[in-house]
Scaffold this active site. Sequence first.
Site, PDB file in Angstrom:
ATOM      1  NE  ARG A 146      -0.576  10.007   3.464  1.00 52.11           N
ATOM      2  CZ  ARG A 146      -1.528   9.975   2.515  1.00 52.11           C
ATOM      3  NH1 ARG A 146      -2.807   9.906   2.852  1.00 52.11           N
ATOM      4  NH2 ARG A 146      -1.208   9.990   1.243  1.00 52.11           N
ATOM      5  CB  SER A 153       6.211  11.040   2.829  1.00 46.35           C
ATOM      6  OG  SER A 153       5.964  10.621   1.520  1.00 46.35           O
ATOM      7  CD  GLU A 177       3.117  10.243   5.865  1.00 42.80           C
ATOM      8  OE1 GLU A 177       2.989  11.057   4.954  1.00 42.80           O
ATOM      9  OE2 GLU A 177       3.322   9.030   5.672  1.00 42.80           O
TER      10      GLU A 177
HETATM   11  C1  LIG Z   1       9.112   3.187   1.528  1.00 42.53           C
HETATM   12  C2  LIG Z   1       7.842   3.639   2.207  1.00 42.53           C
HETATM   13  C3  LIG Z   1       6.815   4.181   1.457  1.00 42.53           C
HETATM   14  C4  LIG Z   1       5.628   4.586   2.066  1.00 42.53           C
HETATM   15  N1  LIG Z   1       4.643   5.096   1.289  1.00 42.53           N
HETATM   16  C5  LIG Z   1       3.476   5.490   1.847  1.00 42.53           C
HETATM   17  C6  LIG Z   1       2.426   6.000   1.025  1.00 42.53           C
HETATM   18  O1  LIG Z   1       2.529   6.056  -0.200  1.00 42.53           O
HETATM   19  N2  LIG Z   1       1.278   6.399   1.645  1.00 42.53           N
HETATM   20  C7  LIG Z   1       1.120   6.314   2.997  1.00 42.53           C
HETATM   21  O2  LIG Z   1       0.055   6.692   3.477  1.00 42.53           O
HETATM   22  N3  LIG Z   1       2.100   5.830   3.791  1.00 42.53           N
HETATM   23  C8  LIG Z   1       3.266   5.429   3.248  1.00 42.53           C
HETATM   24  N4  LIG Z   1       4.277   4.946   4.043  1.00 42.53           N
HETATM   25  C9  LIG Z   1       4.076   4.888   5.502  1.00 42.53           C
HETATM   26  C10 LIG Z   1       3.593   3.503   6.015  1.00 42.53           C
HETATM   27  O3  LIG Z   1       3.767   2.545   5.029  1.00 42.53           O
HETATM   28  C11 LIG Z   1       2.122   3.519   6.414  1.00 42.53           C
HETATM   29  O4  LIG Z   1       1.885   4.509   7.371  1.00 42.53           O
HETATM   30  C12 LIG Z   1       1.676   2.179   6.999  1.00 42.53           C
HETATM   31  O5  LIG Z   1       0.270   2.152   7.147  1.00 42.53           O
HETATM   32  C13 LIG Z   1       2.319   1.859   8.347  1.00 42.53           C
HETATM   33  O6  LIG Z   1       2.011   0.512   8.660  1.00 42.53           O
HETATM   34  P1  LIG Z   1       2.833  -0.295   9.749  1.00 42.53           P
HETATM   35  O7  LIG Z   1       2.138  -1.587   9.949  1.00 42.53           O
HETATM   36  O8  LIG Z   1       4.258  -0.382   9.357  1.00 42.53           O
HETATM   37  O9  LIG Z   1       2.638   0.637  11.024  1.00 42.53           O
HETATM   38  P2  LIG Z   1       3.671   0.944  12.195  1.00 42.53           P
HETATM   39  O10 LIG Z   1       4.792   1.778  11.663  1.00 42.53           O
HETATM   40  O11 LIG Z   1       4.028  -0.304  12.894  1.00 42.53           O
HETATM   41  O12 LIG Z   1       2.768   1.825  13.150  1.00 42.53           O
HETATM   42  C14 LIG Z   1       2.358   3.138  12.758  1.00 42.53           C
HETATM   43  C15 LIG Z   1       1.412   3.693  13.834  1.00 42.53           C
HETATM   44  O13 LIG Z   1       0.199   2.958  13.832  1.00 42.53           O
HETATM   45  C16 LIG Z   1      -0.025   2.337  15.096  1.00 42.53           C
HETATM   46  N5  LIG Z   1      -0.579   0.996  14.821  1.00 42.53           N
HETATM   47  C17 LIG Z   1      -0.011   0.020  14.060  1.00 42.53           C
HETATM   48  N6  LIG Z   1      -0.828  -1.046  13.990  1.00 42.53           N
HETATM   49  C18 LIG Z   1      -1.930  -0.725  14.709  1.00 42.53           C
HETATM   50  C19 LIG Z   1      -3.136  -1.418  15.029  1.00 42.53           C
HETATM   51  N7  LIG Z   1      -3.373  -2.638  14.552  1.00 42.53           N
HETATM   52  N8  LIG Z   1      -4.050  -0.799  15.827  1.00 42.53           N
HETATM   53  C20 LIG Z   1      -3.841   0.455  16.297  1.00 42.53           C
HETATM   54  N9  LIG Z   1      -2.705   1.154  16.027  1.00 42.53           N
HETATM   55  C21 LIG Z   1      -1.775   0.571  15.247  1.00 42.53           C
HETATM   56  C22 LIG Z   1       1.327   2.277  15.761  1.00 42.53           C
HETATM   57  O14 LIG Z   1       1.204   2.266  17.175  1.00 42.53           O
HETATM   58  C23 LIG Z   1       1.965   3.555  15.254  1.00 42.53           C
HETATM   59  O15 LIG Z   1       1.499   4.649  16.002  1.00 42.53           O
HETATM   60  C24 LIG Z   1       5.480   4.499   3.467  1.00 42.53           C
HETATM   61  C25 LIG Z   1       6.520   3.938   4.237  1.00 42.53           C
HETATM   62  C26 LIG Z   1       7.689   3.514   3.621  1.00 42.53           C
HETATM   63  C27 LIG Z   1       8.772   2.902   4.444  1.00 42.53           C
END
Ligand SMILES: Cc1cc2nc3c(=O)[nH]c(=O)nc-3n(C[C@H](O)[C@H](O)[C@H](O)COP(=O)(O)OP(=O)(O)OC[C@H]3O[C@@H](n4cnc5c(N)ncnc54)[C@H](O)[C@@H]3O)c2cc1C
Length: 345
Positions: free
Chosen positions: A170, A244, A340
């Site tokens: 992570r 998580s 996380e």
């Molecule tokens: C129901 C649920 C289940 C989940 N299950 C998992 C799982 O099984 N495994 C897992 O690993 N995660 C899980 N997650 C967490 C999440 O889905 C991941 O971390 C996902 O990659 C976040 O993507 P996002 O586009 O929503 O990022 P955001 O929440 O928008 O951003 C997260 C971080 O990344 C940065 N960021 C976003 N896009 C970029 C970019 N293009 N360039 C540079 N930085 C960037 C942001 O500034 C922020 O710091 C879960 C979340 C939920 C709600």
Amino acid sequence: MGENSAMRIESAVSLKSCNTFGLPAVAATLIRIEEPADVRRVVDHPEYGRAPKLILGGGSNIVLVRDPSAVVLKMEIPGLRVVEERADAVIVEAGAGESWHGLVQWTLDQGLPGLENMALIPGTVGAAPVQNIGAYGMELMDRFESLDAVDLVTGRTVTLDWRACRFSYRDSLFKQELAGKSVVTTVRLRLPRPWRPMLGYLDLQRKVEETGITAPDARQIFDWVVAIRRAKLPDPAVIGNAGSFFKNPVVTAEQCRDIIARDPHLVHYPMDDGHFKLAAGWLIDACGWKGKSVGGAGVYEKQALVLVNRGEARGSEVLTLAQAIQESVYGRFGIRLEPEPVVVG
Ligand SMILES: Cc1cc2nc3c(=O)[nH]c(=O)nc-3n(C[C@H](O)[C@H](O)[C@H](O)COP(=O)(O)OP(=O)(O)OC[C@H]3O[C@@H](n4cnc5c(N)ncnc54)[C@H](O)[C@@H]3O)c2cc1C
């Protein structure tokens, strides 16, 4: 869009529907990044070029504690394509704004298996390398080829390979030195040939036993993963959450033995390097947190690792609840749980 096209800049944008927790916050300025050149336009912009930035994907891994003071860059770069077919792998390329789950579905539709264990992880493709997403025995780093990122100070584009991204559990360079400084615009994934199923994870083994399907194809594994996830995790469209909330802590064999001496039921998994990974959800549950609340923020009844928005939760309530959980887990087990999601504000 062409080189001269204008960026879409908006003012006073509610972010409530832009984060899966459904937390209230307003962006004073939000810029939609629809192609990599938009990032360079932001860097060159007379007003916003030097302002602090918040890069926002699907908002599924953030806790908005207050209105961000930074200019929000909303990642919306599209694009899905096969870029290379080699004897040992197919390389696919996706724009940072594509939905991760959409990419997994698209690869399967193209007859390109390899990402199925990571089905239904919310969020965008561009955020996937940031915390090296993972689930059901697979991590992004296992399928990663390279990415393009644009520096928010110089506007320069770099292509980073697996080694340069410094992936770990992570975590990556983008959660450390480059956090908030570099925008991932394009991600390339390597789908190995021949495809082999990854069924090591206990829940998937159970599916094999339940169904008697001992040689599932990738589509079958995709369906299993989707079904398992739907049964376990709250759907953010129904109950706001960020998945998580804490990382599973890693401890030494000695620490693990100490805790087991006091709590024989401790859920722990041996790691290749001799350390043990503990189930953070079990630790939280053992401290009696399941179902508890602070204001509108609560601990999910079915899985103590997930914090949820029970209604009108504010980011500060989520944070207060998270801190109280950290203190009680530390008090009982001597372990510091690390959140996380990224806390903004
Ligand atoms: C129901 C649920 C289940 C989940 N299950 C998992 C799982 O099984 N495994 C897992 O690993 N995660 C899980 N997650 C967490 C999440 O889905 C991941 O971390 C996902 O990659 C976040 O993507 P996002 O586009 O929503 O990022 P955001 O929440 O928008 O951003 C997260 C971080 O990344 C940065 N960021 C976003 N896009 C970029 C970019 N293009 N360039 C540079 N930085 C960037 C942001 O500034 C922020 O710091 C879960 C979340 C939920 C709600």
